[in-house]
Design a protein around this motif. Structure first.
Motif, PDB file in Angstrom:
ATOM      1  N   ALA A 184     -12.329  19.687  -7.262  1.00 14.56           N
ATOM      2  CA  ALA A 184     -12.640  20.976  -7.883  1.00 14.56           C
ATOM      3  C   ALA A 184     -13.378  20.777  -9.202  1.00 14.56           C
ATOM      4  O   ALA A 184     -14.339  21.501  -9.501  1.00 14.56           O
ATOM      5  CB  ALA A 184     -11.356  21.773  -8.110  1.00 14.56           C
ATOM      6  N   THR A 185     -12.965  19.800  -9.972  1.00 14.88           N
ATOM      7  CA  THR A 185     -13.631  19.517 -11.249  1.00 14.88           C
ATOM      8  C   THR A 185     -15.070  19.075 -11.022  1.00 14.88           C
ATOM      9  O   THR A 185     -16.001  19.571 -11.674  1.00 14.88           O
ATOM     10  CB  THR A 185     -12.867  18.431 -12.026  1.00 14.88           C
ATOM     11  N   ILE A 186     -15.286  18.163 -10.111  1.00 16.13           N
ATOM     12  CA  ILE A 186     -16.629  17.676  -9.807  1.00 16.13           C
ATOM     13  C   ILE A 186     -17.491  18.813  -9.255  1.00 16.13           C
ATOM     14  O   ILE A 186     -18.649  18.968  -9.632  1.00 16.13           O
ATOM     15  CB  ILE A 186     -16.578  16.481  -8.837  1.00 16.13           C
ATOM     16  N   GLY A 187     -16.921  19.628  -8.375  1.00 11.18           N
ATOM     17  CA  GLY A 187     -17.653  20.772  -7.832  1.00 11.18           C
ATOM     18  C   GLY A 187     -18.065  21.749  -8.917  1.00 11.18           C
ATOM     19  O   GLY A 187     -19.188  22.260  -8.915  1.00 11.18           O
ATOM     20  N   THR A 188     -17.180  22.008  -9.870  1.00  6.50           N
ATOM     21  CA  THR A 188     -17.493  22.909 -10.976  1.00  6.50           C
ATOM     22  C   THR A 188     -18.620  22.356 -11.838  1.00  6.50           C
ATOM     23  O   THR A 188     -19.549  23.080 -12.217  1.00  6.50           O
ATOM     24  CB  THR A 188     -16.237  23.150 -11.845  1.00  6.50           C
ATOM     25  N   ILE A 189     -18.566  21.083 -12.142  1.00  7.93           N
ATOM     26  CA  ILE A 189     -19.619  20.452 -12.953  1.00  7.93           C
ATOM     27  C   ILE A 189     -20.952  20.527 -12.227  1.00  7.93           C
ATOM     28  O   ILE A 189     -21.977  20.883 -12.820  1.00  7.93           O
ATOM     29  CB  ILE A 189     -19.243  18.993 -13.282  1.00  7.93           C
ATOM     30  N   LEU A 190     -20.972  20.193 -10.955  1.00  6.35           N
ATOM     31  CA  LEU A 190     -22.213  20.246 -10.192  1.00  6.35           C
ATOM     32  C   LEU A 190     -22.763  21.666 -10.113  1.00  6.35           C
ATOM     33  O   LEU A 190     -23.969  21.885 -10.252  1.00  6.35           O
ATOM     34  CB  LEU A 190     -22.003  19.681  -8.783  1.00  6.35           C
ATOM     35  N   TYR A 191     -21.893  22.631  -9.908  1.00  9.32           N
ATOM     36  CA  TYR A 191     -22.312  24.027  -9.833  1.00  9.32           C
ATOM     37  C   TYR A 191     -22.945  24.476 -11.154  1.00  9.32           C
ATOM     38  O   TYR A 191     -24.004  25.104 -11.163  1.00  9.32           O
ATOM     39  CB  TYR A 191     -21.122  24.920  -9.479  1.00  9.32           C
ATOM     40  N   HIS A 192     -22.303  24.151 -12.273  1.00 11.68           N
ATOM     41  CA  HIS A 192     -22.841  24.564 -13.573  1.00 11.68           C
ATOM     42  C   HIS A 192     -24.161  23.869 -13.882  1.00 11.68           C
ATOM     43  O   HIS A 192     -25.065  24.479 -14.447  1.00 11.68           O
ATOM     44  CB  HIS A 192     -21.827  24.329 -14.681  1.00 11.68           C
ATOM     45  N   ASN A 193     -24.293  22.610 -13.512  1.00 12.50           N
ATOM     46  CA  ASN A 193     -25.573  21.911 -13.699  1.00 12.50           C
ATOM     47  C   ASN A 193     -26.658  22.538 -12.840  1.00 12.50           C
ATOM     48  O   ASN A 193     -27.798  22.685 -13.276  1.00 12.50           O
ATOM     49  CB  ASN A 193     -25.441  20.421 -13.374  1.00 12.50           C
ATOM     50  N   TYR A 194     -26.327  22.908 -11.623  1.00 14.41           N
ATOM     51  CA  TYR A 194     -27.283  23.555 -10.728  1.00 14.41           C
ATOM     52  C   TYR A 194     -27.751  24.874 -11.324  1.00 14.41           C
ATOM     53  O   TYR A 194     -28.937  25.165 -11.363  1.00 14.41           O
ATOM     54  CB  TYR A 194     -26.657  23.766  -9.346  1.00 14.41           C
ATOM     55  N   ARG A 195     -26.820  25.680 -11.804  1.00 16.96           N
ATOM     56  CA  ARG A 195     -27.161  26.978 -12.396  1.00 16.96           C
ATOM     57  C   ARG A 195     -28.009  26.800 -13.651  1.00 16.96           C
ATOM     58  O   ARG A 195     -28.957  27.536 -13.886  1.00 16.96           O
ATOM     59  CB  ARG A 195     -25.896  27.761 -12.740  1.00 16.96           C
ATOM     60  N   LYS A 196     -27.676  25.810 -14.463  1.00 15.60           N
ATOM     61  CA  LYS A 196     -28.421  25.541 -15.684  1.00 15.60           C
ATOM     62  C   LYS A 196     -29.853  25.142 -15.359  1.00 15.60           C
ATOM     63  O   LYS A 196     -30.794  25.632 -15.971  1.00 15.60           O
ATOM     64  CB  LYS A 196     -27.722  24.425 -16.464  1.00 15.60           C
ATOM     65  N   ASN A 197     -30.033  24.276 -14.365  1.00 14.47           N
ATOM     66  CA  ASN A 197     -31.372  23.863 -13.939  1.00 14.47           C
ATOM     67  C   ASN A 197     -32.141  25.022 -13.338  1.00 14.47           C
ATOM     68  O   ASN A 197     -33.338  25.163 -13.546  1.00 14.47           O
ATOM     69  CB  ASN A 197     -31.294  22.711 -12.930  1.00 14.47           C
TER      70      ASN A 197
END
Length: 144
Positions: A21-34
């Motif tokens: 869940a932590t890794i998924g959240t980080i990846l999701y936020h990086n995707y949204r930021k990009n």
């Protein structure tokens, strides 16, 4: 002994789920930021959007007289700036279409690149003149 191994198994499962869940959240936020950064980068008129009346009033504390000066100068600046922005976007779309062809015409691509460069230079020139006209308002903190 069996009880202890069951507890350890559940602890490991819980930690794995938590890590996923932590890794998924980080990846999701990086995707949204990009994704947001790409949207801003595509819009060649980004500097124009920032130069609106609300920005000057809220950030720089323009009074009513300064706002009226801003509106007058902005009426001259915005139409030409938007026209240049639309031309740049149109040329970028044409370049993209040309690049999609099996054998893109490099002469045409070079010409479009030059036109984009000239228009971008004109847009920056117009923007700096727009700001130059506001020099007194931009650096003057006195409220009348």
């Amino acid at each position: 002994m069996m009880r202890k191994s069951q507890i350890l198994t559940w602890v490991i499962v819980l930690l794995l789920v938590s890590n996923a869940a932590t890794i998924g959240t980080i990846l999701y936020h990086n995707y949204r930021k990009n994704q947001n950064a790409n949207q801003i980068g595509i819009n060649t008129g980004a500097e124009i959007n920032m130069l609106n009346g609300r920005y000057f009033r809220q950030t720089l504390g323009f009074n009513e007289q300064q706002m009226e000066s801003f509106r007058t100068i902005n009426r001259e600046f915005r139409p030409s700036a938007m026209e240049m922005t639309i031309e740049i976007d149109s040329l970028k779309n044409n370049m993209f279409a040309e690049l999609q062809k099996a054998t893109p015409d490099t002469i045409q691509l070079n010409e479009m690149s030059k036109q984009i460069g000239v228009l971008h230079g004109r847009l920056k020139y117009a923007t700096y003149h727009f700001l130059f006209k506001h020099k007194k308002c931009l650096f003057c903190r006195t409220k009348y």
